[in-house]
Design an enzyme around this catalytic site. Sequence first.
Site, PDB file in Angstrom:
ATOM      1  N   CYS A 180      -0.992  42.922  68.559  1.00  0.00           N
ATOM      2  CA  CYS A 180      -0.184  41.467  68.293  1.00  0.00           C
ATOM      3  C   CYS A 180       0.980  41.404  69.016  1.00  0.00           C
ATOM      4  O   CYS A 180       1.516  42.492  69.573  1.00  0.00           O
ATOM      5  CB  CYS A 180      -0.193  41.461  66.719  1.00  0.00           C
ATOM      6  SG  CYS A 180       1.140  42.865  66.138  1.00  0.00           S
ATOM      7  N   HIS A 230       0.883  52.393  64.199  1.00  0.00           N
ATOM      8  CA  HIS A 230       0.008  53.435  63.576  1.00  0.00           C
ATOM      9  C   HIS A 230      -1.002  53.279  64.898  1.00  0.00           C
ATOM     10  O   HIS A 230      -2.165  53.110  64.347  1.00  0.00           O
ATOM     11  CB  HIS A 230      -0.581  53.023  62.370  1.00  0.00           C
ATOM     12  CG  HIS A 230       0.563  53.206  61.300  1.00  0.00           C
ATOM     13  ND1 HIS A 230       0.391  52.458  60.066  1.00  0.00           N
ATOM     14  CD2 HIS A 230       1.502  54.149  61.081  1.00  0.00           C
ATOM     15  CE1 HIS A 230       1.215  53.109  59.188  1.00  0.00           C
ATOM     16  NE2 HIS A 230       1.846  53.974  59.948  1.00  0.00           N
ATOM     17  N   CYS A 266       9.576  44.091  63.421  1.00  0.00           N
ATOM     18  CA  CYS A 266       8.849  42.858  63.601  1.00  0.00           C
ATOM     19  C   CYS A 266       9.327  41.926  62.589  1.00  0.00           C
ATOM     20  O   CYS A 266       9.833  41.889  61.554  1.00  0.00           O
ATOM     21  CB  CYS A 266       7.331  43.077  63.123  1.00  0.00           C
ATOM     22  SG  CYS A 266       6.163  41.857  63.066  1.00  0.00           S
ATOM     23  N   HIS A 271       3.713  53.619  52.176  1.00  0.00           N
ATOM     24  CA  HIS A 271       3.810  52.977  53.583  1.00  0.00           C
ATOM     25  C   HIS A 271       5.204  52.788  54.070  1.00  0.00           C
ATOM     26  O   HIS A 271       6.036  52.424  53.198  1.00  0.00           O
ATOM     27  CB  HIS A 271       2.674  51.764  53.462  1.00  0.00           C
ATOM     28  CG  HIS A 271       2.559  51.113  55.053  1.00  0.00           C
ATOM     29  ND1 HIS A 271       3.499  50.487  55.683  1.00  0.00           N
ATOM     30  CD2 HIS A 271       1.431  51.252  55.694  1.00  0.00           C
ATOM     31  CE1 HIS A 271       3.071  50.213  56.907  1.00  0.00           C
ATOM     32  NE2 HIS A 271       1.728  50.681  56.929  1.00  0.00           N
ATOM     33  N   GLU A 328       6.531  50.325  55.788  1.00  0.00           N
ATOM     34  CA  GLU A 328       7.153  49.137  55.837  1.00  0.00           C
ATOM     35  C   GLU A 328       7.334  48.988  54.161  1.00  0.00           C
ATOM     36  O   GLU A 328       8.341  48.325  53.952  1.00  0.00           O
ATOM     37  CB  GLU A 328       6.031  48.263  56.109  1.00  0.00           C
ATOM     38  CG  GLU A 328       6.359  46.765  56.107  1.00  0.00           C
ATOM     39  CD  GLU A 328       5.591  45.675  56.462  1.00  0.00           C
ATOM     40  OE1 GLU A 328       5.354  44.662  55.690  1.00  0.00           O
ATOM     41  OE2 GLU A 328       4.518  46.067  57.075  1.00  0.00           O
ATOM     42  N   THR A 381       3.018  43.265  55.039  1.00  0.00           N
ATOM     43  CA  THR A 381       2.530  42.307  55.963  1.00  0.00           C
ATOM     44  C   THR A 381       0.983  42.347  56.499  1.00  0.00           C
ATOM     45  O   THR A 381       0.564  41.669  56.932  1.00  0.00           O
ATOM     46  CB  THR A 381       3.278  42.192  56.930  1.00  0.00           C
ATOM     47  OG1 THR A 381       3.373  43.053  57.752  1.00  0.00           O
ATOM     48  CG2 THR A 381       4.777  41.566  56.593  1.00  0.00           C
ATOM     49  N   CYS A 410       1.576  38.479  57.451  1.00  0.00           N
ATOM     50  CA  CYS A 410       1.990  38.483  59.090  1.00  0.00           C
ATOM     51  C   CYS A 410       0.875  37.570  59.513  1.00  0.00           C
ATOM     52  O   CYS A 410      -0.464  37.571  59.354  1.00  0.00           O
ATOM     53  CB  CYS A 410       1.938  39.718  59.769  1.00  0.00           C
ATOM     54  SG  CYS A 410       1.711  39.727  61.430  1.00  0.00           S
ATOM     55  N   ASN A 467      -3.716  47.451  58.404  1.00  0.00           N
ATOM     56  CA  ASN A 467      -4.333  46.167  58.956  1.00  0.00           C
ATOM     57  C   ASN A 467      -5.863  46.591  59.686  1.00  0.00           C
ATOM     58  O   ASN A 467      -6.543  45.569  59.318  1.00  0.00           O
ATOM     59  CB  ASN A 467      -3.515  45.257  60.069  1.00  0.00           C
ATOM     60  CG  ASN A 467      -3.670  45.856  61.300  1.00  0.00           C
ATOM     61  OD1 ASN A 467      -4.569  45.575  62.006  1.00  0.00           O
ATOM     62  ND2 ASN A 467      -2.670  46.690  61.519  1.00  0.00           N
ATOM     63  N   SER A 496      -2.618  47.421  66.432  1.00  0.00           N
ATOM     64  CA  SER A 496      -1.943  48.613  66.725  1.00  0.00           C
ATOM     65  C   SER A 496      -2.702  49.004  68.025  1.00  0.00           C
ATOM     66  O   SER A 496      -2.447  50.119  68.631  1.00  0.00           O
ATOM     67  CB  SER A 496      -1.484  49.655  65.879  1.00  0.00           C
ATOM     68  OG  SER A 496      -0.479  49.124  65.139  1.00  0.00           O
TER      69      SER A 496
END
Length: 398
Positions: free
Chosen positions: A55, A85, A144, A172, A174, A242, A280, A312, A378
């Site tokens: 992304c 990741h 991000c 995690h 984030e 996200t 996201c 994700n 990723s």
Amino acid sequence: MPGTLYRRGLDLKHLVADDLSRDYDSVLVTRMRETDGRHSVGRLTVHLPQEFGFCYGVDRAVDYAYQTRRRFPDRTVYLTGEIIHNSHVNDRLREAGVRFLSDRGERLEDVAEHDVVILPAFGVAVSDLERLERRGCTLVDTTCGSVLNVWKNVRQYARDGFTAVIHGKAHHEETRATASQVLAGGGGAYLIVLDRDEAAEVCQYIVGDGDRARFAGRFTNACSPGFDPDRDLQRVGLANQTTMLMSESLAIGEMFRRALSDRHGAASLEKHYRAFDTICSATQDRQDALRMLLGEREFHLIIVIGGYNSSNTRNLARICAERAPTYHIAGPSCLASRDRIRHLQSANGTAGPPREVVADGWLPSAGPLAVAVTAGASTPDSIVGQVVSRLAELSGEA
């Protein structure tokens, strides 16, 4: 004295472009993008969704890391943890001499004033950032923009006296960084819920039918210090990691809206509940494109490519598992043979360490073979292209 902070790259994009292309592009994938995402050879047809792989935020983070290494060739360059990741990308940075503070033997205390530290796409906890700033080292921030948007919202919740309920994984990077933003201004509270089951328990408590001891035991490692559910669940603001599954985040938001309405009355809901869409857009685009592809035809199997610790990617696998045999693999080497494949054991997106298992008889041995392939945000095109080529080889059509 604070060191230099770079947030918009180091003006060396033109110098690292060839390196990035060499390491992460794929001629085969580029050709597939130009032919409606299809690659047909013999009995095999591989289909890619319109959106998959790197992304914008990941592409930017990796680009900045390459620029950093080029800009400071004679200085020690650290990453606070994995930049994204994906083991392939992280290993390439290690090979370039970037040291990871998350690796054994590396400590934040080892960073010196003349060193350079890259902050990953997930962001870092406020306390870690403050410690680095006090050391006066040079910082390159690749956090991000979607993550920064979540931080903005949870800080506003804290200022307005709302507890941030974060849909995410408590371990995690984030989510830990987001939780630290709640506390940064002082007086804020947060609670992390992993899924609908955990959200249901919290909502049960909100409406007055919960058990305080059970609540404390279940969420002891997923809430702010001194969290009091009787006090801190009166006013709730929803946020999320996200990369979570959008449909689940929306469902959890509706659960909290309903519970707070039941407890305080619909007329008072605005005083007790807030929600912002902080998923996201790239995560959502990949989920939507995948659903569109799966709705167009039937597939014999689906391959999802990405790090086993990539939230994700695991959520993409959850979507696929509802439609056809699905294998979440880390890369082409997982396609061991026509008979054996290594893949993540579970595609349910839950927390905890991933476990790779081996499945037998995964590839149909005869007849037309339609395979859907997608990749987490990723995963570079180079890995996707290698997987497609390996599928052609194993199906007897290389």
